[in-house]
Scaffold this motif. Structure first.
Motif, PDB file in Angstrom:
ATOM      1  N   ASP A 205       1.153  -1.007   0.124  1.00 23.88           N
ATOM      2  CA  ASP A 205       0.300  -0.291   0.015  1.00 23.88           C
ATOM      3  C   ASP A 205       0.787   1.497   0.097  1.00 23.88           C
ATOM      4  O   ASP A 205       2.071   1.186   0.775  1.00 23.88           O
ATOM      5  CB  ASP A 205      -0.233   0.044   1.588  1.00 23.88           C
ATOM      6  CG  ASP A 205      -2.764  -1.487   1.373  1.00 23.88           C
ATOM      7  OD1 ASP A 205      -1.820  -1.898  -0.388  1.00 23.88           O
ATOM      8  OD2 ASP A 205      -2.392  -1.188   2.353  1.00 23.88           O
ATOM      9  N   PHE A 206       0.366   2.616  -1.129  1.00 26.66           N
ATOM     10  CA  PHE A 206       1.082   3.439  -0.885  1.00 26.66           C
ATOM     11  C   PHE A 206       0.533   4.774  -0.009  1.00 26.66           C
ATOM     12  O   PHE A 206      -0.832   4.344   0.167  1.00 26.66           O
ATOM     13  CB  PHE A 206       1.452   3.689  -2.087  1.00 26.66           C
ATOM     14  CG  PHE A 206       0.680   3.962  -2.895  1.00 26.66           C
ATOM     15  CD1 PHE A 206      -0.074   5.313  -3.450  1.00 26.66           C
ATOM     16  CD2 PHE A 206       0.464   2.398  -4.203  1.00 26.66           C
ATOM     17  CE1 PHE A 206      -1.206   5.900  -4.020  1.00 26.66           C
ATOM     18  CE2 PHE A 206      -1.060   3.136  -4.478  1.00 26.66           C
ATOM     19  CZ  PHE A 206      -1.577   4.287  -4.828  1.00 26.66           C
ATOM     20  N   ALA A 207       1.189   5.623   0.255  1.00 23.95           N
ATOM     21  CA  ALA A 207       1.187   6.339   0.865  1.00 23.95           C
ATOM     22  C   ALA A 207       0.197   8.012   0.050  1.00 23.95           C
ATOM     23  O   ALA A 207       0.905   8.021  -1.165  1.00 23.95           O
ATOM     24  CB  ALA A 207       1.788   7.376   1.941  1.00 23.95           C
ATOM     25  N   LEU A 208      -1.097   8.205   0.897  1.00 24.96           N
ATOM     26  CA  LEU A 208      -1.190   9.762  -0.027  1.00 24.96           C
ATOM     27  C   LEU A 208      -1.390  10.938   0.240  1.00 24.96           C
ATOM     28  O   LEU A 208      -0.717  11.721  -0.160  1.00 24.96           O
ATOM     29  CB  LEU A 208      -3.161   9.072  -0.269  1.00 24.96           C
ATOM     30  CG  LEU A 208      -3.862   8.296  -1.108  1.00 24.96           C
ATOM     31  CD1 LEU A 208      -4.864   8.115  -0.897  1.00 24.96           C
ATOM     32  CD2 LEU A 208      -3.318   7.628  -2.714  1.00 24.96           C
ATOM     33  N   TRP A 209      -1.284  10.289   2.173  1.00 20.79           N
ATOM     34  CA  TRP A 209      -1.414  11.529   2.062  1.00 20.79           C
ATOM     35  C   TRP A 209      -0.429  11.310   3.415  1.00 20.79           C
ATOM     36  O   TRP A 209      -0.459  10.719   4.253  1.00 20.79           O
ATOM     37  CB  TRP A 209      -2.234  11.496   3.129  1.00 20.79           C
ATOM     38  CG  TRP A 209      -2.124  13.518   3.556  1.00 20.79           C
ATOM     39  CD1 TRP A 209      -2.378  13.444   4.805  1.00 20.79           C
ATOM     40  CD2 TRP A 209      -2.361  14.694   3.047  1.00 20.79           C
ATOM     41  NE1 TRP A 209      -2.217  14.972   5.467  1.00 20.79           N
ATOM     42  CE2 TRP A 209      -2.375  15.677   4.352  1.00 20.79           C
ATOM     43  CE3 TRP A 209      -1.992  15.005   1.459  1.00 20.79           C
ATOM     44  CZ2 TRP A 209      -2.523  17.431   3.797  1.00 20.79           C
ATOM     45  CZ3 TRP A 209      -1.893  16.833   1.274  1.00 20.79           C
ATOM     46  CH2 TRP A 209      -3.064  17.470   2.179  1.00 20.79           C
ATOM     47  N   LYS A 210       0.551  12.000   4.046  1.00 17.34           N
ATOM     48  CA  LYS A 210       2.158  11.641   5.251  1.00 17.34           C
ATOM     49  C   LYS A 210       2.040  12.766   5.963  1.00 17.34           C
ATOM     50  O   LYS A 210       1.526  14.190   6.185  1.00 17.34           O
ATOM     51  CB  LYS A 210       3.386  11.643   4.256  1.00 17.34           C
ATOM     52  CG  LYS A 210       3.454  10.850   3.254  1.00 17.34           C
ATOM     53  CD  LYS A 210       4.786  10.443   3.063  1.00 17.34           C
ATOM     54  CE  LYS A 210       5.717  10.261   1.973  1.00 17.34           C
ATOM     55  NZ  LYS A 210       7.126  10.333   1.665  1.00 17.34           N
ATOM     56  N   SER A 211       1.669  12.332   7.216  1.00 23.39           N
ATOM     57  CA  SER A 211       1.647  12.819   8.007  1.00 23.39           C
ATOM     58  C   SER A 211       2.576  14.018   9.215  1.00 23.39           C
ATOM     59  O   SER A 211       3.858  13.437   8.270  1.00 23.39           O
ATOM     60  CB  SER A 211       0.996  12.543   9.647  1.00 23.39           C
ATOM     61  OG  SER A 211       2.112  11.326  10.323  1.00 23.39           O
ATOM     62  N   ALA A 212       2.368  14.460   9.442  1.00 30.50           N
ATOM     63  CA  ALA A 212       3.527  15.990   9.856  1.00 30.50           C
ATOM     64  C   ALA A 212       4.411  15.547  10.872  1.00 30.50           C
ATOM     65  O   ALA A 212       3.719  15.228  12.185  1.00 30.50           O
ATOM     66  CB  ALA A 212       2.337  17.675   9.586  1.00 30.50           C
ATOM     67  N   LYS A 213       5.975  15.562  10.705  1.00 31.03           N
ATOM     68  CA  LYS A 213       6.522  14.973  11.817  1.00 31.03           C
ATOM     69  C   LYS A 213       6.594  16.529  12.201  1.00 31.03           C
ATOM     70  O   LYS A 213       6.685  17.548  11.687  1.00 31.03           O
ATOM     71  CB  LYS A 213       7.409  14.816  11.355  1.00 31.03           C
ATOM     72  CG  LYS A 213       7.301  13.316  10.717  1.00 31.03           C
ATOM     73  CD  LYS A 213       8.459  12.458  10.263  1.00 31.03           C
ATOM     74  CE  LYS A 213       9.329  11.304   9.808  1.00 31.03           C
ATOM     75  NZ  LYS A 213       8.597  11.711   8.368  1.00 31.03           N
ATOM     76  N   PRO A 214       7.052  16.627  13.687  1.00 34.86           N
ATOM     77  CA  PRO A 214       7.183  17.519  14.503  1.00 34.86           C
ATOM     78  C   PRO A 214       8.051  18.808  13.061  1.00 34.86           C
ATOM     79  O   PRO A 214       9.156  19.060  13.059  1.00 34.86           O
ATOM     80  CB  PRO A 214       7.964  17.639  15.605  1.00 34.86           C
ATOM     81  CG  PRO A 214       7.695  16.143  16.151  1.00 34.86           C
ATOM     82  CD  PRO A 214       7.496  15.382  14.505  1.00 34.86           C
ATOM     83  N   GLY A 215       7.910  19.848  13.186  1.00 34.97           N
ATOM     84  CA  GLY A 215       8.753  21.704  12.079  1.00 34.97           C
ATOM     85  C   GLY A 215       8.344  20.734  10.774  1.00 34.97           C
ATOM     86  O   GLY A 215       8.623  21.865  10.387  1.00 34.97           O
TER      87      GLY A 215
END
Length: 467
Positions: free
Chosen positions: A183-193
């Motif tokens: 499965d591949f990422a449509l959207w990536k959660s933000a890491k701090p900063g």
RNA sequence: GGUCGGGUGGCCGAGAGGCGAGGCAAGGGACUGCAAAUCCCUCUACACGGGUUCAAAUCCCGUCCCGACCUCCA
């Protein structure tokens, strides 16, 4: 005129090109990820698709040409952090470099050039459709994935089977929330900063593939004629675009075109191999029009093995053609018209067979030069026009205002007068058989970069090109 | 391991069953005071081994070699 036939990566065959809507062609090309300076491989891709576009326009189509800019991705963030500069400043800096490089080789600006970060809303809408119909899932950590096993047809472009793929290695499978490692990422959660945009599933940023599906849909609709890009985009990028778009119910691209590499020692040019040749560096060696001729002269599906000597030879060959055109213009007293010959058209219609087209230019060049020797105006005019017609399609027309440069006609006229004074001195030296004196004048001009050639119509001067 | 390309004369580079694309280089010639430019002529091929065919660089089988992709890529 014969009909256009084009290769399709999906079928691996050349077939008749028929647009969805008569008289209109819609094209989406994956453009640059603006994270470093452009190398000649990037530019080759742009030249190949620009040539396609020019040929379609010449064939009477109204072409909508979309080429995106990926202005947010892992590498941009990484590099921005390294250089301690905002990611958007870095992206804009390289976007400008790409624009300048495209311009230097006469690649026309696209009809529209969408940036990923300008289309977040469209991406969120697309993700909503995919989640609603069960193709995608948000495991709750802010990521959104496409579940590839729910897609009816996956990997149709690269001809692979999902179980044959090597499992992802860069993914920490233990902590991954993926239902399947493929499965591949449509959207990536933000890491701090990290920069982020809000979505119903959490703040984050687009995955690489989603943007193209969203932007192609925004500007070209649910189905469009041609999708292009480099060979390396077939998998995963284009497969994933197809998966997302088809899962959303879109028809998506009807035909796929992929350009081959510029290689060095048989290997693909890439930043990670450290063998990339920057456009800006090559442009110190040859003019933009010559670089375009070189990169555009190979068939778009063939590897182009770069070498300095091949580039130099190519530039010299181009100057022969250019010199014939300029001489023709002098002889005819006007710039020749632009005419596409049947043989050049036949070559272009055969999957953009530029090398076959170059053979027709060679023939025109030989006959045209003969025409100059014989003072046969009709032959000069015909052959110069056909060469110009071909060069226009290849983006290498020396009379194109794009390449006209900043030469001021009053300066040229003044220079012409000065050189003619010197040539008059030389003529009188030659008349009294004082060849030492006449050659001294010629050599002196040569030292200044001005070549003198004695033609049947008298001496002719021109300014030498660099290299 | 899977998928996809490729190997053509000294070099570059097309073609994809029959009649040797084209360019560069090389050699010869024409023109020229010399040069440059231009034109004319000439030469050299299909990775290897089998097979199909009247005919194979091209189709089939096998072998060798090179490259690309398999979640960064033009």
């Amino acid at each position: 005129m014969s009909a256009l036939n084009l290769y399709d990566t999906a079928t691996r065959q050349v077939g008749k090109f028929t647009p969805i809507k008569s008289g209109e062609v819609s094209i989406y090309v994956c453009g640059a990820t603006v994270q470093a300076s452009p190398h000649i491989g990037h530019i080759r891709s742009a030249i190949n698709f620009d040539t396609l576009r020019r040929w379609l326009i010449k064939s009477g189509y109204n072409v909508t040409f979309i080429r995106n800019v990926t202005d947010i991705d892992d590498k941009i963030l990484q590099k921005a952090a390294q250089e301690k500069t905002p990611w958007w400043a870095l992206a804009m800096k390289y976007e400008r470099e790409f624009t300048a490089a495209f311009d230097a080789v006469n690649v026309r600006p696209p009809t529209y050039e969408p940036r990923a970060t300008g289309h977040i809303t469209a991406m969120v809408e697309l993700m909503q459709i995919l989640i609603d119909n069960g193709s995608a899932y948000a495991p709750g950590n802010g990521d959104v994935y496409l579940e590839v096993r729910t897609v009816k047809r996956y990997l149709t472009l690269s001809g692979q089977r999902i179980d044959d793929l090597l499992p992802a290695t860069d993914d920490d499978l233990a902590t991954s929330k993926k239902r399947d490692p493929r499965d591949f990422a449509l959207w990536k959660s933000a890491k701090p900063g990290e920069p982020s945009w809000p979505t119903p599933w959490g703040a984050g940023r687009p995955g690489w593939h989603l943007e193209c599906s969203a932007m192609a849909h925004a500007y070209l609709g649910e189905s469009f004629d041609i999708h292009g890009g480099g060979l390396d985009l077939i998998f995963p990028h284009h497969e994933n675009e197809i998966a997302q778009s088809e899962a959303a119910g879109y028809g998506f691209a009807k035909r796929w075109l992929h350009n081959a590499w510029v290689t060095q020692s048989g290997e693909k040019m890439s930043k990670s191999l450290g063998n990339s040749l920057l456009v800006a560096v090559i442009l110190q060696r040859v003019r933009g029009i010559e670089l375009r001729w070189y990169l555009g002269s190979a068939h778009y599906r063939s590897m182009l093995e770069y070498s300095e000597s091949a580039l130099d030879e190519s530039a010299i060959a181009f100057r022969r053609i250019e010199s014939f055109l300029k001489r023709s213009a002098e002889t005819l007293g006007k710039i020749p018209d632009s005419v596409v010959s049947d043989s050049f058209a036949a070559a272009m219609n055969d999957d953009l067979a530029v090398p076959a087209g170059l053979a027709t230019i060679s023939e025109n060049l030989r006959l045209g030069n003969q025409g100059i020797t014989d003072a046969d105006t009709a032959a000069i005019s015909k052959n110069a026009s056909e060469i110009r017609g071909a060069l226009e399609i290849l983006g290498c027309d020396p009379f194109d205002s794009h390449f006209a440069g900043s030469a001021r006609s009053d300066l040229t006229a003044a220079m012409d007068g000065v050189i003619k004074l010197a040539l008059a001195e030389r003529a009188s030296a030659r008349d009294r058989k004082d060849f030492a004196a006449s050659d001294a004048i010629r050599d002196g001009l040569l030292a200044l970069g001005i070549t003198i050639e004695d033609t049947a119509q008298g001496p002719r001067w021109s300014i030498m090109e660099k290299s």
